[in-house]
Design a protein around this motif. Sequence first.
Motif, PDB file in Angstrom:
ATOM      1  N   ALA A 667      47.233  19.513  26.570  1.00 49.86           N
ATOM      2  CA  ALA A 667      46.127  19.363  25.617  1.00 49.86           C
ATOM      3  C   ALA A 667      45.449  18.023  25.865  1.00 49.86           C
ATOM      4  N   LEU A 668      44.115  18.036  26.008  1.00 52.07           N
ATOM      5  CA  LEU A 668      43.325  16.827  26.250  1.00 52.07           C
ATOM      6  C   LEU A 668      42.571  16.451  24.988  1.00 52.07           C
ATOM      7  N   PHE A 669      42.644  15.182  24.624  1.00 51.62           N
ATOM      8  CA  PHE A 669      41.941  14.660  23.466  1.00 51.62           C
ATOM      9  C   PHE A 669      40.890  13.663  23.924  1.00 51.62           C
ATOM     10  N   ASP A 670      40.194  13.093  22.957  1.00 47.73           N
ATOM     11  CA  ASP A 670      39.226  12.014  23.200  1.00 47.73           C
ATOM     12  C   ASP A 670      38.151  12.426  24.190  1.00 47.73           C
ATOM     13  N   LEU A 671      37.727  13.690  24.160  1.00 48.64           N
ATOM     14  CA  LEU A 671      36.593  14.132  24.966  1.00 48.64           C
ATOM     15  C   LEU A 671      35.328  14.037  24.131  1.00 48.64           C
ATOM     16  N   ALA A 672      34.226  13.735  24.800  1.00 50.21           N
ATOM     17  CA  ALA A 672      32.954  13.575  24.082  1.00 50.21           C
ATOM     18  C   ALA A 672      32.436  14.950  23.673  1.00 50.21           C
ATOM     19  N   GLU A 673      32.192  15.105  22.395  1.00 49.63           N
ATOM     20  CA  GLU A 673      31.715  16.392  21.890  1.00 49.63           C
ATOM     21  C   GLU A 673      30.317  16.680  22.437  1.00 49.63           C
ATOM     22  N   GLY A 674      30.127  17.901  22.878  1.00 49.43           N
ATOM     23  CA  GLY A 674      28.849  18.331  23.407  1.00 49.43           C
ATOM     24  C   GLY A 674      28.713  18.179  24.902  1.00 49.43           C
ATOM     25  N   LYS A 675      29.561  17.371  25.556  1.00 44.97           N
ATOM     26  CA  LYS A 675      29.506  17.201  27.003  1.00 44.97           C
ATOM     27  C   LYS A 675      30.276  18.309  27.699  1.00 44.97           C
ATOM     28  N   SER A 676      29.904  18.525  28.994  1.00 50.79           N
ATOM     29  CA  SER A 676      30.570  19.541  29.806  1.00 50.79           C
ATOM     30  C   SER A 676      31.522  18.859  30.780  1.00 50.79           C
ATOM     31  N   VAL A 700      32.119  23.209  27.742  1.00 53.49           N
ATOM     32  CA  VAL A 700      31.446  22.361  26.756  1.00 53.49           C
ATOM     33  C   VAL A 700      32.420  22.079  25.636  1.00 53.49           C
ATOM     34  N   VAL A 701      32.593  20.812  25.282  1.00 52.54           N
ATOM     35  CA  VAL A 701      33.523  20.417  24.226  1.00 52.54           C
ATOM     36  C   VAL A 701      32.884  20.742  22.877  1.00 52.54           C
ATOM     37  N   GLY A 702      33.505  21.617  22.140  1.00 56.22           N
ATOM     38  CA  GLY A 702      33.002  22.033  20.824  1.00 56.22           C
ATOM     39  C   GLY A 702      33.769  23.252  20.363  1.00 56.22           C
ATOM     40  N   ASP A 703      33.606  23.571  19.094  1.00 61.59           N
ATOM     41  CA  ASP A 703      34.303  24.720  18.520  1.00 61.59           C
ATOM     42  C   ASP A 703      33.726  26.011  19.068  1.00 61.59           C
ATOM     43  N   LYS A 704      34.592  26.824  19.650  1.00 55.76           N
ATOM     44  CA  LYS A 704      34.164  28.121  20.170  1.00 55.76           C
ATOM     45  C   LYS A 704      34.194  29.198  19.090  1.00 55.76           C
ATOM     46  N   LEU A 705      34.946  28.932  18.038  1.00 53.10           N
ATOM     47  CA  LEU A 705      35.062  29.899  16.953  1.00 53.10           C
ATOM     48  C   LEU A 705      34.171  29.452  15.804  1.00 53.10           C
ATOM     49  N   ASP A 706      33.231  30.303  15.424  1.00 51.74           N
ATOM     50  CA  ASP A 706      32.298  29.970  14.357  1.00 51.74           C
ATOM     51  C   ASP A 706      32.901  30.292  13.008  1.00 51.74           C
ATOM     52  N   ILE A 707      32.465  29.535  12.018  1.00 50.64           N
ATOM     53  CA  ILE A 707      32.858  29.843  10.645  1.00 50.64           C
ATOM     54  C   ILE A 707      32.212  31.164  10.251  1.00 50.64           C
ATOM     55  N   PRO A 708      32.970  32.079   9.656  1.00 44.63           N
ATOM     56  CA  PRO A 708      32.384  33.396   9.342  1.00 44.63           C
ATOM     57  C   PRO A 708      31.279  33.298   8.302  1.00 44.63           C
ATOM     58  N   LYS A 709      30.440  34.310   8.324  1.00 49.07           N
ATOM     59  CA  LYS A 709      29.377  34.396   7.323  1.00 49.07           C
ATOM     60  C   LYS A 709      29.958  34.898   6.003  1.00 49.07           C
ATOM     61  N   ALA A 710      29.174  34.711   4.974  1.00 45.55           N
ATOM     62  CA  ALA A 710      29.654  35.103   3.641  1.00 45.55           C
ATOM     63  C   ALA A 710      29.693  36.628   3.528  1.00 45.55           C
ATOM     64  N   PRO A 711      30.723  37.176   2.863  1.00 46.55           N
ATOM     65  CA  PRO A 711      30.742  38.624   2.602  1.00 46.55           C
ATOM     66  C   PRO A 711      29.567  39.037   1.717  1.00 46.55           C
ATOM     67  N   GLY A 712      29.281  40.335   1.695  1.00 49.76           N
ATOM     68  CA  GLY A 712      28.153  40.837   0.921  1.00 49.76           C
ATOM     69  C   GLY A 712      28.534  41.998   0.021  1.00 49.76           C
ATOM     70  N   LYS A 713      27.619  42.347  -0.859  1.00 49.90           N
ATOM     71  CA  LYS A 713      27.754  43.486  -1.778  1.00 49.90           C
ATOM     72  C   LYS A 713      29.069  43.447  -2.549  1.00 49.90           C
ATOM     73  N   ILE A 714      29.201  42.444  -3.384  1.00 48.61           N
ATOM     74  CA  ILE A 714      30.400  42.306  -4.214  1.00 48.61           C
ATOM     75  C   ILE A 714      30.267  43.268  -5.395  1.00 48.61           C
ATOM     76  N   ILE A 715      31.159  44.237  -5.470  1.00 48.86           N
ATOM     77  CA  ILE A 715      31.072  45.278  -6.508  1.00 48.86           C
ATOM     78  C   ILE A 715      32.383  45.285  -7.292  1.00 48.86           C
ATOM     79  N   PRO A 716      32.326  44.909  -8.568  1.00 49.17           N
ATOM     80  CA  PRO A 716      33.530  45.035  -9.408  1.00 49.17           C
ATOM     81  C   PRO A 716      33.545  46.384 -10.118  1.00 49.17           C
ATOM     82  N   SER A 717      34.729  46.889 -10.374  1.00 52.89           N
ATOM     83  CA  SER A 717      34.876  48.146 -11.114  1.00 52.89           C
ATOM     84  C   SER A 717      36.092  48.041 -12.006  1.00 52.89           C
TER      85      SER A 717
END
Length: 1558
Positions: A667-676, A700-717
Amino acid sequence: MMSLPFYQKFHEQYDGSYRNRDLRTITSQYREQEKKSSAIYTHGSTAYSSRSSAAHRQESQAFSQALASSYQQQASRATESTLASAVSRKATSAYDYGYSHGLTDSSLMLEDYSSKFSPQTKRAKKSLLSGEEKENLPSDYMVPIFSGRQVHVSGITDTEEERIKEVAAYIAQRNLLASEEGITTSKQSTVSKQSTSTLHQEEAFEKKSRKVAIREKAERLSLRKTLEETEAFHRKLNEDHLLHAPEFVIKPRSHTVWEKENVKLHCSVSGWPEPRVTWYKNQVPINVHANPGKYIIESRYGMHTLEINTCDFEDTAQYRASAMNVKGELSAYASVVVKRYKGEFDETRFHAGAATMPLSFAVTPYGYASKFEIHFDEKFDVSFGREGETLSLGCRVVITPEIKHFQPEIQWYRNGAPVSSSKWVQAHWSGDRATLTFSHLNKEDEGLYTIRVRMGEYYEQYSAYVFVRDADAEIEGAPASPLDVMCLDANKDYIIISWKQPAMDGGSPILGYFIDKCEVGTDSWSQCNDTPVKFARFPVTGLIEGRSYIFRVRAVNKTGIGLPSRVSEPVAALDPAEKARLKSRPSAPWTGQIIVTEEEPTEGIIPGPPTDLSVTEATRSYVVLSWKPPGQRGHEGILYFVEKCEAGTENWQRVNTELPVKSPRFALFDLAEGKSYRFRVRCSNSAGVGEPSEATEATVVGDKLDIPKAPGKIIPSRNTDTSVVVTWEEPKDAKELVGYYIESSIVGSGKWEPCNNNPVKGSRFTCHGLATGQNYIFRVRAVNAAGLSDYSEDSEAIEVKAAIAAPSPPYDITCLESCRDSMVLGWKQPDKSGGAEITGYYVNYREVIDGVPGKWREANIKAVSEEAYKISNLKENTVYQFQVAAMNIAGLGVPSAVSECFKCEEWTIAVPGPPHNLKYSEVRKTSLVLQWKPPIHSGRTPVTGYFVDMKEAKAKDDQWRGLNEAAIKNKYLKVQDLKEGVSYVFRVRAINQAGVGKPSDLAGPVVAETRPGTKELVVSVDDDGVISLNFECDQMTPNSEFIWSKDYVSTEDSPRLEVESKGNKTKMTFKDLGMEDLGIYSCDVTDTDGIASSYFIDEEELKRLLALSQEHKFPTVPVKSELAVEILEKGQVRFWMQAEKLSGNTKVNYIFNDKEIFEGPKYKMHIDRNTGIIEMFMEKLQDEDEGTYTFQLQDGRATGHSTLVLIGDVYKKLQKESEFQRQEWIRKQGPHFAEYLSWEVTGECNVLLKCKVANIKKETLIMWYKDEREISVDEKHDFKDGICTLLITEFSKKDAGTYEVILKDDRGKDKSRLKLVDEAFKELMSEVCKKIALSATDLKIQSTAEGIRLYSFVTYYLDDLKVNWSHNETAIKYTDRVKSGVTGEQIWLQINEPTPNDKGKYVMELFDGKTGHQKTVDLSGEAYDEAFAEFQRLKQAAIAEKNRARVLGGLPDVVTIQEGKALNLTCTVWGDPTPEISWLKNEKSLDSDDHCNLRLEAGKTAYFTISGVTTSDSGKYGLVVKNKYGSETSDFTISVFIPEEEARIASAKPQKGNKQSE
């Protein structure tokens, strides 16, 4: 394959021209009609279903082709075509009539071709041609219709049926030939009833040549002859000799299959005519159309098959194959048992198709049980806990039949995964109750918990959800703890840690996470990262190879750092790829450390480049590389150097210059974010550094996994009155989702609360713990390793209350009264009301004539409110069936099952009819209340009473027993003395002067049990003396109501009572309780599962309540604790009492010997009105303080007092205790003993004297004494832990005595003494001996040259430890052959010269003075054989060693002798038998001669004599002795010197030395 009809064998060339375009409409209409007919009649017949597809199409096609060809030649029709049409119409009419009227195949009688079986007259029969087609037909033409269905007709065999079809088809075929010559039909031909072989035809010939006429006549003659011959042949057959009843050649076989498998049942049937096979499930015909795809019924070549697809538990049943023809019916049975898979069902383990497993039953060690019934009582409900708390889930398990000594298998599951006992959770089974206890709740414990109870082949399960809330944060506003900390990848250099983000961030966003590590066996935690990481995965470096670690994670926001997560499971820092090259052994178990030793290196070569280098994970904080070791690397371990360079350059830099990598991951640390960057790896070993690997692609140094989008159509019953079901749409393109967090908020509050603290998967969740009647909104967040998504949009508001559904069907319909034209029905209300009050019932009825039911009719237009209804305008002596459906505001429910058949007739019986509307309430473990309504038909005289009968639900009908010997007039009865957990049924019979009537329908079954949460009516009297009955229900629905009754009659209009209900509580108040109010008062809760309670007020209870009411009107101050005295720490005396409650106006008077005392220097008084405690303090007790003490209380109208007498011995003892406590307090002002001297025996069998000291400082001295002599202690105690110890190793009698320890400094001194003499010493020695006995190792077997030795080692041995040996439970008598002893720490038993009698079980008992401790070894069988064989070997070896030939002594190593001298050497040899000797010189044999005399005397003494030695005698000599046990060689050297030569050499040495000095 059926053979071709005779006409097709000669006219196959016409098969291809049977159809034309105009006839396709006729054929399609005909098929439509056939499909409708086949859909109506579906009784599971194999004969029908097997032929309804392929055979139907084949036969209808053949006849339709003949029909089409006939229609194609409309211009020249033959008269003979009408014969085929008539025959086929009559056959079809008979066939269609039978099926349209629900008749079986065997009921069709086709004796002739008349129309008596047709449901319509000939002129009324429908045509299948359209209007346009009819216009194109000549007026005298009738289209022949042929039925394509294969039908078995009673009275004719299959062969005769085929013959009829062949005749009709042949005539149609012959008309085709005639039509080619232009012949037209003028008249229809008929078939005579007396002779079917005679054909009468009238023909009109128009423009017909003589050749055509002759040809036609020849064909008629040929056809007539064929028909006559065929008919004559069939007349000669005796049908009775050919027919025989069905017989199963192969019977269906029973199967046991797993769920989701397919199963096939096969059978083969013989019989004539061919039997028709029908399949049944539990005596109900199988309808293949009712469940499309579920069942497949086939019949091919006499083999009949029933295939059941995708079996489930409901398919467990008895299946019957019924074969029927005109000679009778025969059935064969088979059972199918569908088993549920215990774990997760893996469909790949099973193949679809026929199952071949045999039928199995539930087998126990004590017999067979066809089925077990498993019930859960006192079940755990949805539970809520908090981190760190304890929680227990449990339920009582009732299994019938009960089999002693055979316990069920209990398994707990969380979210479908088995739960194993650990330090966090423990499962327990007590014989009838299963519990799952959480000693320390964590958020990881949240989930759906299921208990599965398995008994033999049957199991039941129950589930409920457990919610775990966050623990209170140490810093307000700090985030909650993460959860599910796991180690994803472990190797020598680093370990990747993953976790789940918490639901609550403390009010501000989480900035990141800190990861802590701790080496197993220590308590030292160290932080792994200096800056918080946001990604929920992190590689931890800096680990020591071979060590084991645990990890935890903490979340941080701007407020502070939250609580740590639960620690992970221990993981070792080892590289999996290198395990094959490492040798490992565990060291001390308390550290968990693994010591790793590399294989012995050999001369190596420079390793080649690594392969398959790739970037396995990349985030903004780190990049993880992975590669494969090189193929060329030698036999020693290799190290790796990682290099990097920015993309587009070749400036390579080494990353790990100081610490080489040992495993193929980094595992490599201290890499500049955004550089290749690009990366490559080199290998190295002792031979040097190898070539680099191929570089990776630019990363490219950066997160490859994106934060998920918000769920939709919340229906309580709506779900229940405390829960809501929330559904949502999952976000699109979301990767590696961990789950979802759901939050709820009361509308208008603005405060959001989490509904779950452990992410849930899926798109549906039930939120529990909501407030009934409140309006809530909900929102959802998605979670993955990158973080939490934004909140979804808020859902619509929903009120929390139970969902409403239509009620379940009523049941147990019975006839209560019958007249000439009317009947009164009764029924039981539905088990489930659907969450709303039942508003009424609708009744339907139908006539049943000769077993055939008619159409349903409505009996009432307006809903009926009672569970009984009178139906009028019925027909006398007609049989009817009935159905009842219940209704509520949600709608009309499913109708009940069809009732029995009831005949409408006048009841003339004198006895009363059956009571109705039986119901039970107030069900408890030993009692219940049964209620009923009187019979509608009272008989000739009024009803005078009732008899109640009871039996166990599974008991036979002859086991009914009456509960009352005399008839009771009440329409209720409280049934007592029930057995807990047993299921009962009840019935009631009415009686009049004529006798006892019919029993009612059964009430039940009901299990005698007190359900969890059951509450009883409580009587209370308030401060004003008002008496009331109170009831509380926690299981009410929004539509539930309280119904009060007296003697089970409603009290709604009673002027003596007042009822008040609010929420889930109700109260009934007596306005003036008196004798007229005696009776049973009950409260029922509607729209619940029978919740009710009652209270009986008799004369005795009435008196008690009136007395209690009087007491409340004139109250006293209630006293919780009477006046008491206690001594405090400094010798102070405390007098105190406690009242139930004290108001602010309470006054207290203190009385001593009838005189009031007041607060002053001697007395201190105190009153705590919150707790009701009243106190008086005195510094010390003097002689004048002996007497009587009284506290008098007054609180408004209420008064009270309490008195304490302190005189005589009681006072003196209290005074002495006070003085002792005062002295103790003075002692504790200096150094003192908090715990006095005591002893303890350690695990090493040493004695540890210890005491606990307090109030110590640096100057405090501690001195140890034994028998008043000071014991010197090497180490000076620092008193940090307050414990002082003295260790005595190998404690024995010499250590007996009196031990004393003294504490001393300028503030004073204290001492503690411990006597270890007499009984105290014996007790200590007994404990020491016990520890020594417990340290004994298991008995081992050792073979020696003398025999067999049994031994065990102890820490050390004392004479006080008694050792006893026994052989086969008999004490061993010690002899010279069998001895016992102790050598050092070894306790042994020596068996010399063992024999077979020495075989058996040996027990060594170590007696510590109180208890015996045994060690056992079995010296028999293979163990004895091996030991005896080893003894024999060692014995022979000892004998050989003892008797082998040897030289005992006498020969020197070197003999130096002057030339010419005589040499005499002697030595002694020994051996049994006497050894043979030989001499060697310079490794060659030496024989005796005159010069060298060699001899042996008496077999013991060897002589070596040389009369005059010469220089040639110099050399190496050897004496070899040998016998059968061995040989030995004794070497010596003879050196012969010449004196003159020696002198010359001696003189030459000084001269040489002088030259060197010069």
